[in-house]
Design an enzyme around this catalytic site. Structure first.
Site, PDB file in Angstrom:
ATOM      1  CE  LYS A 213      -4.435  -1.614   1.725  1.00 44.56           C
ATOM      2  NZ  LYS A 213      -4.074  -2.765   1.715  1.00 44.56           N
TER       3      LYS A 213
ATOM      4  CD  GLU B 256      -4.916   5.994   3.524  1.00 46.00           C
ATOM      5  OE1 GLU B 256      -4.030   6.302   2.514  1.00 46.00           O
ATOM      6  OE2 GLU B 256      -5.869   5.193   3.086  1.00 46.00           O
TER       7      GLU B 256
ATOM      8  CG  ASN C 273     -13.260  -1.755   7.349  1.00 47.57           C
ATOM      9  OD1 ASN C 273     -13.523  -0.798   6.774  1.00 47.57           O
ATOM     10  ND2 ASN C 273     -12.732  -1.917   8.102  1.00 47.57           N
TER      11      ASN C 273
ATOM     12  CD  GLU D  24     -11.096  -2.266  -3.664  1.00 47.59           C
ATOM     13  OE1 GLU D  24     -10.716  -1.950  -2.674  1.00 47.59           O
ATOM     14  OE2 GLU D  24     -11.418  -3.634  -3.733  1.00 47.59           O
TER      15      GLU D  24
ATOM     16  CD  GLU E 192      -7.176  -2.766  -1.421  1.00 54.01           C
ATOM     17  OE1 GLU E 192      -6.097  -2.662  -0.379  1.00 54.01           O
ATOM     18  OE2 GLU E 192      -8.364  -3.139  -1.199  1.00 54.01           O
TER      19      GLU E 192
ATOM     20  CG  ASN F 153      -8.140  -5.588  -4.705  1.00 54.72           C
ATOM     21  OD1 ASN F 153      -7.428  -5.701  -3.755  1.00 54.72           O
ATOM     22  ND2 ASN F 153      -9.326  -5.129  -4.704  1.00 54.72           N
TER      23      ASN F 153
ATOM     24  NE  ARG G  10      -7.892 -10.221  -4.579  1.00 58.15           N
ATOM     25  CZ  ARG G  10      -9.119  -9.621  -4.403  1.00 58.15           C
ATOM     26  NH1 ARG G  10      -9.966  -9.891  -5.169  1.00 58.15           N
ATOM     27  NH2 ARG G  10      -9.152  -9.000  -3.378  1.00 58.15           N
TER      28      ARG G  10
ATOM     29  CG  PHE H  19     -24.068  -5.957  10.667  1.00 61.05           C
ATOM     30  CD1 PHE H  19     -25.328  -5.347  10.779  1.00 61.05           C
ATOM     31  CD2 PHE H  19     -23.240  -5.102  11.539  1.00 61.05           C
ATOM     32  CE1 PHE H  19     -25.919  -4.510  11.023  1.00 61.05           C
ATOM     33  CE2 PHE H  19     -23.902  -3.666  12.188  1.00 61.05           C
ATOM     34  CZ  PHE H  19     -25.188  -3.329  11.931  1.00 61.05           C
TER      35      PHE H  19
END
Length: 660
Positions: A156, A240, A275, A315, A328, A330, A332, A388
């Site tokens: 990252k 951040e 998340n 993203e 970020e 990904n 894949r 959840f």
């Protein structure tokens, strides 16, 4: 003549309250896999994964005429992906580090089967640059980007620096590694609270904490570094600025080895818990064409900056003013890729295979459409009433996917009898619906959830249905805080409206009467021919939420007219209580209930409007008040004794009259 026994019906009653190029065959949503027999790719591909994504990759391989090899742990020996493959190799015991993450065993399987390429799916080894290097060393093609892109985007800190260099918007923050707790507090103070502390090598919501002050920064640094070390073997952290009330919107990119790159529109992924994504849709209700284009162009800029080749996802966090920031990349195939396939008509797995073989992209940016709307619900074996969704394990005693419905797609890797184990992700399937409009896609999702039969494990369909029927979600007014904002005390199931209560009471009464009438019949005829004309009116007492309702039921054919609290409710349907699904029409509105169980005493447990039995939910008790049953002896005999009095309430199994 004796009054009926008290009958109980346990009812769950928590209500949740563009034409595509995708081909539609057998009423299922399909992506377009156009196989060119002159375009030679691979003879055999090994899929280094399990479950639904392994099955998904195999489906495209079969359409392309490519043989497939499955790898599996010992507990997955009878899994669906193993049965679907042309060959299968066991790579170790159940724990992932001894099987699906066991590079030595997987490399042996590749050599043993003569596989020419490996598709890693998502998770496991899909973003592991060492695995990609080992494949390259043995001239085996990795169906994904090269090791440079995996490394650059997998870190990252490095990915953020590369994004800035490529003129991609990034979240304000510290560009280096946070050394210690006090360093974290100083950096957070310089950036300004709130801040996000997250693992440099992380993903999937692990190693992430929001801090609103110095004390929370200290605590967040300690917990995030520990979680990062245990999850990724790398405890480096970055800090951040935290974007308050953000949307999570991602751009699907596709690039080849010839310098061509496309953006395939966006996916809205803001509905999350811990998340982790729960419901996704494409396109987003929030983006206008200008913002969409800007995000897409920046995503392509980043892909080209790292010489990316394959399918990938960039993203972004998007604030309320449509400012967007790189989160970020990904490297894949993403879990939620099916909704992009629905609105573009492209088979992303096929595109990945073509690119890996070295073929250039067939499409230009202007060829990429947004046709219709697609929604994906992640169906998990989880208890949605606990945070959840906490994992539930067990065996699927009954399982029926709603693929008979139009424009419904189910990506799964399980079947009736499959085990949901403690070793792997508890995902059951990805349920996808498609429509010409968002409203149409949502209606189909509601119907698909109601028709999805899952028994043996607790699942999150009640939460999914609640989300997609929630007025705020329907309006498109969502952020990543949707679930905690709407359910601050956790998900409890939807509270019934007065109309919903009347519908429940009326439906319960109609089902009860229908079951009674059915029990009086044998092979379609009344059990005893001497019984008077069949009854057509009943008076019942229904208890719901500690309230008592006197209802009057009349029947005409398959339609029941039920008067509840002075309001008439019409219920119709041909019910078979031996079936899992009970289609019913309530005041001309079609509904699908599910019969979860029915015992010998006549107690019925129903799934009503998508929600299952949970502690604290309503129990509906029905008592027939003026429904009389005639008891007729099967043969001539003398009455020896009578064990009841007129007007008494008797229980099922009670001895009433003894003959001799």
């Amino acid at each position: 003549m004796i009054t009926s026994t008290l009958r109980r019906v346990l009812l769950v009653a928590k209500h949740a309250s563009f034409q595509s190029r995708c081909c539609v065959a057998s009423s299922r949503v399909q992506y377009s896999t156009v196989y060119d027999s002159n375009e030679k790719t691979f003879d055999k591909i090994l899929i280094a994964n399990r479950g639904e994504i392994a099955c998904r990759v195999m489906k495209t391989c079969k359409k392309m005429g490519i043989k497939t090899v499955a790898v599996h742990s010992d507990v997955d020996a009878s899994a669906v992906h193993v049965k679907m493959a042309d060959e299968a190799v066991c790579v170790g015991p159940a724990p992932t580090n001894k099987s699906y993450l066991n590079m030595d065993a997987i490399m042996d399987a590749i050599r043993k089967t003569g596989s020419q390429a490996v598709h890693p799916g998502y998770g496991f080894l899909s973003e592991n640059k060492e695995f990609a290097k080992r494949l390259a060393a043995e001239d085996v093609v990795f169906i994904g980007p090269d090791t440079h892109a995996i490394h650059a985007m997998g870190d990252k800190i490095e990915s953020k620096l590369l994004a800035k260099a490529a003129n991609v918007n990034v979240i304000p923050g510290f560009d280096g590694v946070v050394e210690n707790v006090e360093d974290a507090v100083k950096i957070a103070g310089d950036i300004g609270y709130p801040v996000m502390i997250k693992a440099s090598a992380g993903g999937g919501g692990k190693g992430m904490r929001i801090a609103w002050n110095d004390d929370e920064t200290r605590e967040g640094f300690r917990l995030s570094s520990q979680e990062a070390a245990s999850s990724f073997g790398d405890d480096r952290l970055l800090i951040e600025k935290f974007v308050d009330n953000p949307r999570h919107i991602e751009i699907q990119v596709l690039a080849d080895k010839h310098g061509n790159a496309l953006w395939l529109n966006e996916r809205e992924c803001s509905i999350q818990r811990r998340n982790q994504k729960v419901v996704e849709e494409a396109p987003s209700t929030f983006l206008d064409p200008e913002t969409r284009r800007a995000m897409g162009e920046q995503a392509v800029q980043l892909a080209k900056a790292v010489h990316y080749s394959s399918a990938g996802t960039v993203e972004f966090l998007v604030d309320s003013n449509k400012n967007f920031y790189f989160l970020e990349m990904n490297t894949r195939l993403q879990v939620e890729h099916p909704i992009t396939e629905c609105i573009t008509g492209l088979d992303l797995v096929q595109q990945m295979i073509r690119v890996a073989k070295g073929f250039p992209l067939l499409h230009k940016q202007e060829d990429i459409p947004i046709n219709g709307w697609a929604i994906e619900s992640r169906v998990y074996a989880e208890d949605p009433y606990k945070s959840f969704g906490l994992p539930s394990i067990g065996r699927l005693s009954q399982y029926q996917e709603p693929i008979n419905l139009p424009k419904v797609r189910v990506d799964s890797g399980i079947q009736e009898g499959s085990d949901i184990s403690i070793y792997y992700d508890p995902m059951i399937s990805k349920l996808v619906t498609y429509g010409a409009t968002r409203a149409e896609a949502l209606q189909r999702m509601e119907a698909a959830l109601d028709n999805y039969v899952i028994r043996g494990v607790t699942h999150n369909i009640p939460l999914l249905r609640e989300i997609i029927t929630h007025p705020r979600f329907i309006s498109g007014d969502i952020t990543t805080n949707f679930l905690p904002e709407e359910y601050p005390e956790g998900f409890k199931g939807h509270q019934l409206t007065s109309e919903g209560r009347r519908e429940l009471v009326a439906t319960a009464a109609a089902l009860y009467v229908s079951a009674q009438l059915r029990s009086q019949r044998f092979l379609g005829n009344l059990r005893v021919s001497t019984t008077p004309q069949e009854q057509r009116q009943w008076e019942l007492c229904v208890e719901l939420e500690k309230g008592s309702h006197t209802v009057a039921v009349s029947r005409s054919g398959s339609t029941f007219t039920v008067e509840v609290d002075g309001v008439t409710v019409e219920v119709s349907g041909e019910w078979n209580l031996a079936s899992a699904l009970l289609p019913v029409t309530i005041n001309r509105t079609p509904r699908v209930l599910q019969c979860l169980s029915r015992d010998a005493g006549g107690d019925i447990t129903l799934q009503y409007l998508g929600t299952q039995v949970a502690e604290g939910q309503e129990i509906c008790v029905i008592e027939a008040m003026k429904m009389q049953n005639s008891l007729i002896a099967a043969k001539a005999a003398k009455v020896k004794s009578v064990h009841c009095k007129a007007g008494e309430t008797v229980g099922e199994g009670d001895l009433l009259v003894q003959l001799e």
